[in-house]
Enzyme design. Structure first.
Site, PDB file in Angstrom:
ATOM      1  N   SER A  77       0.846  -1.187   0.000  1.00 29.99           N
ATOM      2  CA  SER A  77       0.000   0.000   0.000  1.00 29.99           C
ATOM      3  C   SER A  77       0.891   1.249   0.000  1.00 29.99           C
ATOM      4  CB  SER A  77      -0.963  -0.043   1.188  1.00 29.99           C
ATOM      5  OG  SER A  77      -2.028   0.855   1.006  1.00 29.99           O
ATOM      6  N   ARG A 114     -12.585   6.889   8.103  1.00 32.51           N
ATOM      7  CA  ARG A 114     -12.191   5.493   8.220  1.00 32.51           C
ATOM      8  C   ARG A 114     -13.280   4.557   7.700  1.00 32.51           C
ATOM      9  NH1 ARG A 114      -7.389   2.902   8.428  1.00 32.51           N
ATOM     10  NH2 ARG A 114      -7.460   1.000   9.693  1.00 32.51           N
ATOM     11  N   ASP A 136      -8.664  -6.716  -4.898  1.00 31.25           N
ATOM     12  CA  ASP A 136      -8.356  -5.383  -4.377  1.00 31.25           C
ATOM     13  C   ASP A 136      -9.196  -4.321  -5.092  1.00 31.25           C
ATOM     14  OD1 ASP A 136      -7.177  -3.054  -3.359  1.00 31.25           O
ATOM     15  OD2 ASP A 136      -5.150  -3.873  -3.464  1.00 31.25           O
ATOM     16  N   HIS A 167      -7.920  -5.543  -0.458  1.00 29.55           N
ATOM     17  CA  HIS A 167      -6.624  -4.875  -0.282  1.00 29.55           C
ATOM     18  C   HIS A 167      -5.886  -5.360   0.963  1.00 29.55           C
ATOM     19  CE1 HIS A 167      -3.689  -1.662  -0.733  1.00 29.55           C
ATOM     20  NE2 HIS A 167      -3.933  -1.264   0.503  1.00 29.55           N
ATOM     21  N   ASP A 168      -6.597  -5.556   2.055  1.00 25.94           N
ATOM     22  CA  ASP A 168      -5.970  -5.953   3.312  1.00 25.94           C
ATOM     23  C   ASP A 168      -5.407  -7.371   3.305  1.00 25.94           C
ATOM     24  OD1 ASP A 168      -6.203  -3.605   4.648  1.00 25.94           O
ATOM     25  OD2 ASP A 168      -7.850  -4.214   5.952  1.00 25.94           O
TER      26      ASP A 168
END
Length: 366
Positions: free
Chosen positions: A136, A206, A304, A334-335
Site C-alpha cells: 500500500s 475510516r 483489491d 486490499h488488506d
C-alpha cells in the site's frame, strides 16, 4: 543500532526541505529494528497509511526468528513515515515555537518520505540495503526507493499499490479528507491544544476507507442485510441505534482508528498518496518504470478495490528489471497482504530465496 530488538528509537536528521521547496525544522525519524546488521543483510520494511514502525506486530507472521523475514539471518528495519504520528515528525509534532505544527506542516510527497528515510540511513551509516519491501503506501515508498536510490537497493518487493494515484483513488481519498476537514473540531488543522479533536470526521473517513480495504464479496458474505443484534433498521423511523450489522462494523472500525491515530496525520498522509506518481518529472509512467535497474517482485491481490490487480500488472509489464510477479487470491481485498498470513509467508519466502539466488535476468511467476 545496539538497542534491544523491537525497541522504539529516534534519529534526528536535521532540517528537511521538501520536494516542493518547503522547510521542516529538526526532523526526527522513529524506527525499530530486529536482528543484527552484518554487511548486506538489511531489509527495510515500509508500513501502510496508518501503520507504524512495529512491523513485528502488524506483520507478526512474517517478521521474527525462523519466519519469512528471519531475524536470525536478516536485520529488519522499519521506520515511521514522515508526516505520521507514531514518533516521526508530523502535524502533531512540536514546531520550533513550541506549538504543534498543525496547518503549518507542509505538503509532502512519497519522494519526500523516501528522502527523509535516506537521511535517516545516512545518520546510521547504512549505505546498502539487501531489499526494500512494503504494501500500500509502503509499496509506493518501495517503488520510489528503486528510482531515487537504486545504488543502495539490492532488491525490492512492491505490494498492492500502483505506479501513480488514479482519479478514482484520488476521489475516494478526497472524500475522506473532506469528512475530516468539514468537522467543526478540525479548526483548519489547528485543533491541537484546543481541547477538541475532529473525531467524527476521522471516524467517517475510516468508514469510507475501510470499505476500500476489504473485498465486496467478503463484506457481503459476513454481513449481508442482517441487522445488528437487538436493533431494527427496518423500523418506521431512522435512528442511529437501529443499524444493519455492517453499519455497526464500520462504526467499530471508525472508533478504533480515532483511539489510535491523529486526524492531522491522516489528512497529511492521504494527500501524500494523492500525489503519488513515479512518472512525474521522469518522462511519464512507462519511461520511469523502464528505467528501474533494481530487480523487483510485484505482488497484487485479485479482489483489491483500492489498488486493482491490473495496476500491479501494469507495473510488472513495464519494469526495467522484473524479478517476479505474484498474485494473492483472497476475498479479503486490499488488506489481504496483512491478513492472508499463509500466502504472504509463501510469497515472502520465495522473494527472499530469489534475492539470494541472484538469477541475473528473467522473471518468475509465483
Amino acid at each position: 543500532m545496539h538497542a534491544e530488538d523491537g525497541a522504539l528509537q529516534h534519529v534526528g536528521v536535521g532540517d528537511f526541505e521538501t520536494e516542493a521547496g518547503a522547510s521542516i525544522s529538526d526532523v526526527s525519524i522513529a524506527y525499530r529494528r530486529w536482528g543484527t546488521p552484518r554487511g548486506d543483510n538489511i531489509l527495510l520494511v515500509e508500513h501502510a497509511l496508518t501503520g507504524d514502525s512495529n512491523a513485528a506486530e502488524w506483520w507478526s507472521e512474517a517478521v521474527g526468528p525462523g519466519k519469512a523475514l528471519d531475524t536470525e539471518k536478516w536485520c529488519v528495519i522499519c521506520t515511521n513515515a514522515l508526516g505520521s504520528c507514531y514518533g516521526t515528525t508530523g502535524p502533531s509534532s512540536p514546531h520550533p515555537d513550541g506549538r504543534a505544527w498543525g496547518s503549518r506542516f507542509p505538503a509532502i510527497s512519497v519522494r519526500d518520505q523516501v528522502r527523509a528515510e535516506k537521511a535517516f540511513l545516512d545518520e546510521l551509516g547504512i549505505t546498502r540495503l539487501h531489499a526494500v519491501l512494503g504494501g500500500s503506501m509502503g509499496g509506493a515508498r518501495t517503488l520510489e526507493w528503486t528510482l531515487l536510490h537504486p545504488e543502495m537497493v539490492g532488491y525490492a518487493c512492491v505490494i498492492a499499490v500502483s505506479a501513480r494515484a488514479s482519479a478514482w483513488q484520488i476521489g475516494i481519498q478526497e472524500a475522506q479528507i473532506s469528512a475530516i476537514t468539514r468537522d467543526p473540531a478540525w479548526h483548519g488543522g489547528d485543533y491541537y491544544g484546543t481541547g477538541e479533536t475532529p473525531e467524527a470526521g476521522l471516524a467517517a473517513a475510516r468508514r469510507i476507507a475501510h470499505l476500500t480495504y476489504r473485498g465486496e464479496l467478503e463484506i457481503d458474505e459476513r454481513f449481508g442485510t442482517s441487522p445488528q443484534p437487538g436493533e431494527d433498521p427496518l423500523g418506521p423511523y431512522r435512528t442511529e441505534d437501529q443499524r444493519f450489522a455492517v453499519q455497526s462494523y464500520l462504526d467499530h472500525q471508525g472508533r478504533k482508528l480515532v483511539e489510535r491515530f491523529d486526524a492531522g496525520s491522516y489528512v497529511c498522509l492521504t494527500e501524500t498518496l494523492n500525489r503519488h506518481d513515479v512518472g512525474r518529472g521522469r518522462g511519464g509512467l512507462n519511461k520511469a518504470l523502464a528505467s528501474s535497474t533494481v530487480p523487483t517482485m510485484v505482488v497484487g491481490v485479485d479482489t483489491d478495490i483500492l489498488y486493482p490487480y491490473h495496476q500491479q500488472e501494469h507495473i510488472s509489464r513495464n519494469l526495467g528489471s522484473l524479478l517476479a510477479m505474484s498474485k494473492l487470491s483472497s476475498p479479503m481485498g486490499h488488506d489481504a497482504f496483512l491478513a492472508e498470513a499463509r500466502q504472504m509467508d509463501f510469497i515472502l519466502r520465495k522473494f527472499i530465496a530469489l534475492t539470494c539466488e541472484n538469477p541475473g535476468g528473467g522473471a518468475y511467476e509465483i
